[in-house]
Every structure is written in structure tokens, then in C-alpha cells.
Design a protein around this motif. Structure first.
Motif, PDB file in Angstrom:
ATOM      1  N   LEU A  52      37.082  12.660   7.226  1.00 21.72           N
ATOM      2  CA  LEU A  52      36.572  11.437   7.016  1.00 21.72           C
ATOM      3  C   LEU A  52      34.972  11.338   6.620  1.00 21.72           C
ATOM      4  CD1 LEU A  52      38.483   8.995   9.402  1.00 21.72           C
ATOM      5  CD2 LEU A  52      38.538   9.072   7.078  1.00 21.72           C
ATOM      6  N   GLU A  53      34.016  11.883   7.308  1.00 22.65           N
ATOM      7  CA  GLU A  53      32.760  12.031   7.127  1.00 22.65           C
ATOM      8  C   GLU A  53      32.298  12.784   5.880  1.00 22.65           C
ATOM      9  OE1 GLU A  53      30.623  13.535  10.783  1.00 22.65           O
ATOM     10  OE2 GLU A  53      30.971  11.805  11.893  1.00 22.65           O
ATOM     11  N   GLY A  54      33.281  13.405   5.426  1.00 26.75           N
ATOM     12  CA  GLY A  54      33.217  14.105   3.988  1.00 26.75           C
ATOM     13  C   GLY A  54      33.306  13.124   3.025  1.00 26.75           C
ATOM     14  N   LEU A  55      33.898  12.117   3.066  1.00 23.12           N
ATOM     15  CA  LEU A  55      33.831  11.108   2.035  1.00 23.12           C
ATOM     16  C   LEU A  55      32.696  10.450   1.603  1.00 23.12           C
ATOM     17  CD1 LEU A  55      37.287   9.043   3.128  1.00 23.12           C
ATOM     18  CD2 LEU A  55      37.060  10.855   1.541  1.00 23.12           C
ATOM     19  N   LYS A  56      31.689  10.675   2.370  1.00 23.03           N
ATOM     20  CA  LYS A  56      30.352  10.160   2.215  1.00 23.03           C
ATOM     21  C   LYS A  56      29.766  10.815   0.896  1.00 23.03           C
ATOM     22  CE  LYS A  56      25.696   8.844   4.111  1.00 23.03           C
ATOM     23  NZ  LYS A  56      25.055   8.835   5.390  1.00 23.03           N
ATOM     24  N   GLY A  57      29.470   9.970   0.086  1.00 22.76           N
ATOM     25  CA  GLY A  57      28.777  10.352  -1.392  1.00 22.76           C
ATOM     26  C   GLY A  57      29.956  10.489  -2.266  1.00 22.76           C
ATOM     27  N   LYS A  58      31.235  10.340  -2.132  1.00 27.06           N
ATOM     28  CA  LYS A  58      32.364  10.412  -2.720  1.00 27.06           C
ATOM     29  C   LYS A  58      32.810   8.963  -3.166  1.00 27.06           C
ATOM     30  CE  LYS A  58      33.830  15.026  -1.246  1.00 27.06           C
ATOM     31  NZ  LYS A  58      34.940  15.756  -0.647  1.00 27.06           N
ATOM     32  N   ILE A  59      32.499   7.978  -2.358  1.00 26.86           N
ATOM     33  CA  ILE A  59      33.197   6.770  -2.781  1.00 26.86           C
ATOM     34  C   ILE A  59      32.080   5.746  -3.050  1.00 26.86           C
ATOM     35  CG2 ILE A  59      34.769   5.016  -1.693  1.00 26.86           C
ATOM     36  CD1 ILE A  59      36.137   7.264  -0.249  1.00 26.86           C
ATOM     37  N   PRO A  60      32.269   5.154  -4.109  1.00 33.59           N
ATOM     38  CA  PRO A  60      31.187   3.972  -4.515  1.00 33.59           C
ATOM     39  C   PRO A  60      31.170   3.064  -3.674  1.00 33.59           C
ATOM     40  CG  PRO A  60      32.418   4.758  -6.312  1.00 33.59           C
ATOM     41  CD  PRO A  60      33.261   5.296  -5.321  1.00 33.59           C
ATOM     42  N   GLY A  61      30.218   2.542  -3.237  1.00 32.92           N
ATOM     43  CA  GLY A  61      30.139   1.300  -2.195  1.00 32.92           C
ATOM     44  C   GLY A  61      29.951   1.834  -0.921  1.00 32.92           C
ATOM     45  N   GLU A  96      32.120  -6.636   0.523  1.00 33.80           N
ATOM     46  CA  GLU A  96      33.506  -6.447   0.973  1.00 33.80           C
ATOM     47  C   GLU A  96      34.370  -5.827  -0.057  1.00 33.80           C
ATOM     48  OE1 GLU A  96      37.136  -9.505   2.642  1.00 33.80           O
ATOM     49  OE2 GLU A  96      35.209 -10.285   2.111  1.00 33.80           O
ATOM     50  N   GLU A  97      34.043  -6.012  -1.253  1.00 27.87           N
ATOM     51  CA  GLU A  97      34.576  -5.592  -2.501  1.00 27.87           C
ATOM     52  C   GLU A  97      34.692  -3.808  -2.396  1.00 27.87           C
ATOM     53  OE1 GLU A  97      32.374  -7.899  -2.836  1.00 27.87           O
ATOM     54  OE2 GLU A  97      33.764  -9.621  -3.020  1.00 27.87           O
ATOM     55  N   ALA A  98      33.632  -3.182  -2.008  1.00 32.15           N
ATOM     56  CA  ALA A  98      33.620  -1.957  -1.759  1.00 32.15           C
ATOM     57  C   ALA A  98      34.697  -1.374  -0.537  1.00 32.15           C
ATOM     58  CB  ALA A  98      32.014  -1.491  -1.368  1.00 32.15           C
ATOM     59  N   LEU A  99      34.627  -2.063   0.494  1.00 33.83           N
ATOM     60  CA  LEU A  99      35.640  -1.958   1.432  1.00 33.83           C
ATOM     61  C   LEU A  99      36.993  -1.952   0.893  1.00 33.83           C
ATOM     62  CD1 LEU A  99      36.707  -1.371   4.455  1.00 33.83           C
ATOM     63  CD2 LEU A  99      36.430  -3.722   4.764  1.00 33.83           C
ATOM     64  N   LYS A 100      37.432  -2.821   0.016  1.00 33.89           N
ATOM     65  CA  LYS A 100      38.738  -2.941  -0.398  1.00 33.89           C
ATOM     66  C   LYS A 100      39.189  -1.839  -1.374  1.00 33.89           C
ATOM     67  CE  LYS A 100      38.994  -7.886  -0.115  1.00 33.89           C
ATOM     68  NZ  LYS A 100      39.229  -9.311  -0.961  1.00 33.89           N
ATOM     69  N   ALA A 101      38.011  -1.571  -2.166  1.00 38.28           N
ATOM     70  CA  ALA A 101      38.149  -0.308  -3.100  1.00 38.28           C
ATOM     71  C   ALA A 101      38.335   1.009  -2.328  1.00 38.28           C
ATOM     72  CB  ALA A 101      36.922  -0.184  -4.010  1.00 38.28           C
ATOM     73  N   TYR A 102      37.498   1.230  -1.240  1.00 39.21           N
ATOM     74  CA  TYR A 102      37.797   2.433  -0.557  1.00 39.21           C
ATOM     75  C   TYR A 102      39.211   2.661   0.124  1.00 39.21           C
ATOM     76  CZ  TYR A 102      37.500   4.861   4.225  1.00 39.21           C
ATOM     77  OH  TYR A 102      37.513   5.568   5.468  1.00 39.21           O
ATOM     78  N   ALA A 103      39.715   1.216   0.480  1.00 37.88           N
ATOM     79  CA  ALA A 103      41.179   1.545   1.184  1.00 37.88           C
ATOM     80  C   ALA A 103      42.145   2.225   0.344  1.00 37.88           C
ATOM     81  CB  ALA A 103      41.382  -0.054   1.454  1.00 37.88           C
ATOM     82  N   VAL A 104      41.999   1.967  -1.107  1.00 36.93           N
ATOM     83  CA  VAL A 104      42.945   2.462  -2.069  1.00 36.93           C
ATOM     84  C   VAL A 104      42.288   3.548  -2.841  1.00 36.93           C
ATOM     85  CG1 VAL A 104      43.943   0.327  -2.113  1.00 36.93           C
ATOM     86  CG2 VAL A 104      42.109   0.722  -3.630  1.00 36.93           C
ATOM     87  N   HIS A 105      41.064   4.042  -2.379  1.00 40.44           N
ATOM     88  CA  HIS A 105      40.249   5.119  -3.152  1.00 40.44           C
ATOM     89  C   HIS A 105      41.305   6.621  -2.932  1.00 40.44           C
ATOM     90  CE1 HIS A 105      37.636   8.434  -4.354  1.00 40.44           C
ATOM     91  NE2 HIS A 105      36.844   7.396  -5.244  1.00 40.44           N
ATOM     92  N   PRO A 106      41.626   7.298  -3.905  1.00 41.97           N
ATOM     93  CA  PRO A 106      42.585   8.417  -3.917  1.00 41.97           C
ATOM     94  C   PRO A 106      41.908   9.692  -2.859  1.00 41.97           C
ATOM     95  CG  PRO A 106      42.073   8.031  -6.057  1.00 41.97           C
ATOM     96  CD  PRO A 106      41.273   6.927  -5.259  1.00 41.97           C
ATOM     97  N   ASP A 107      40.709   9.733  -2.824  1.00 43.65           N
ATOM     98  CA  ASP A 107      39.931  10.500  -1.832  1.00 43.65           C
ATOM     99  C   ASP A 107      40.238   9.890  -0.196  1.00 43.65           C
ATOM    100  OD1 ASP A 107      39.233  12.390  -3.815  1.00 43.65           O
ATOM    101  OD2 ASP A 107      37.177  11.575  -3.775  1.00 43.65           O
ATOM    102  N   HIS A 108      40.275   8.752  -0.089  1.00 41.19           N
ATOM    103  CA  HIS A 108      40.296   8.277   1.302  1.00 41.19           C
ATOM    104  C   HIS A 108      41.846   8.187   1.622  1.00 41.19           C
ATOM    105  CE1 HIS A 108      41.433   4.441   3.600  1.00 41.19           C
ATOM    106  NE2 HIS A 108      40.712   5.248   4.651  1.00 41.19           N
ATOM    107  N   VAL A 109      42.753   7.975   0.557  1.00 42.05           N
ATOM    108  CA  VAL A 109      44.078   7.884   0.958  1.00 42.05           C
ATOM    109  C   VAL A 109      44.479   9.284   1.315  1.00 42.05           C
ATOM    110  CG1 VAL A 109      46.385   7.534  -0.140  1.00 42.05           C
ATOM    111  CG2 VAL A 109      44.408   5.813  -0.479  1.00 42.05           C
TER     112      VAL A 109
END
Length: 100
Positions: A30-39, A66-79
Motif C-alpha cells: 500500500l505504501e508503495g502506491l505513493k507517487g503512482k496514483i494521481p491525487g 474527493e475526486e482523487a479518492l474516487k479515482a484511487y478506489a478504481v485505479h488498477p495499481d490500487h485494485v
């Protein structure tokens, strides 16, 4: 800015060593997602709660909006991280999102 806080409990089938390995995997990925997901402004995972805690892992993340949070929820790297390193090992999830 928006805070996204999650508390998880692990499934109760793991031994002490397995539990620590799972927690570290969740933290690292999870911490490895920093810098990979806009917002995504900041992300930290806490795995060493006090004995009074009733959760095993806490995600404390901050998004620009909030839009960045919504995008994170479905971002392929996060998923991918959630599907491989979090969901298979957790029994419960509690979430709170709020503006700061």
C-alpha cells in the motif's frame, strides 16, 4: 484535502509469524502506491497497535480532493494491491473518509 482511514482485522487463522508477514506485505504494497496514483498526497500503514487496539492494520491516507479518492478506489495499481495483499487476508474492514 480528504482523509481516507481504514481499519482491518486479519482472519483469525494465522500464526504470529504469518500474521507479521501479512501485515508487512500490506504495509509495503500500500505504501508503495505513493507517487503512482494521481491525487494521492500521502499514505501510511500502521501495523503495530497498542494492546488496547481491536484492529490489526490501519491505513491513513490523504488525497487532494474527493475526486482523487474516487479515482484511487478504481485505479488498477490500487485494485491489484487490494486483491492480492489485503482482501485475501482480512476479515473486517471499517472506513471513514472526511475533509480536512
Amino acid at each position: 484535502m480528504v482523509k481516507h482511514v481504514i481499519l482491518w482485522t486479519l482472519r483469525d487463522v494465522y500464526s504470529g509469524a504469518q500474521e507479521e508477514e501479512i501485515k508487512q506485505g500490506i504495509k509495503e504494497h500500500l505504501e508503495g502506491l505513493k507517487g503512482k496514483i494521481p491525487g494521492l498526497y500521502d499514505i501510511k500503514v500502521i501495523t503495530k497497535g497498542l494492546e488496547s487496539s481491536n484492529a490489526d492494520v490501519m491505513l491513513n491516507s490523504t488525497f487532494f480532493n474527493e475526486e482523487a479518492l474516487k479515482a484511487y478506489a478504481v485505479h488498477p495499481d490500487h485494485v491489484a494491491v487490494a486483491n492480492e495483499f489485503v482482501r485475501p487476508f482480512t476479515a473486517t474492514r471499517t472506513c471513514m473518509d472526511f475533509e480536512i
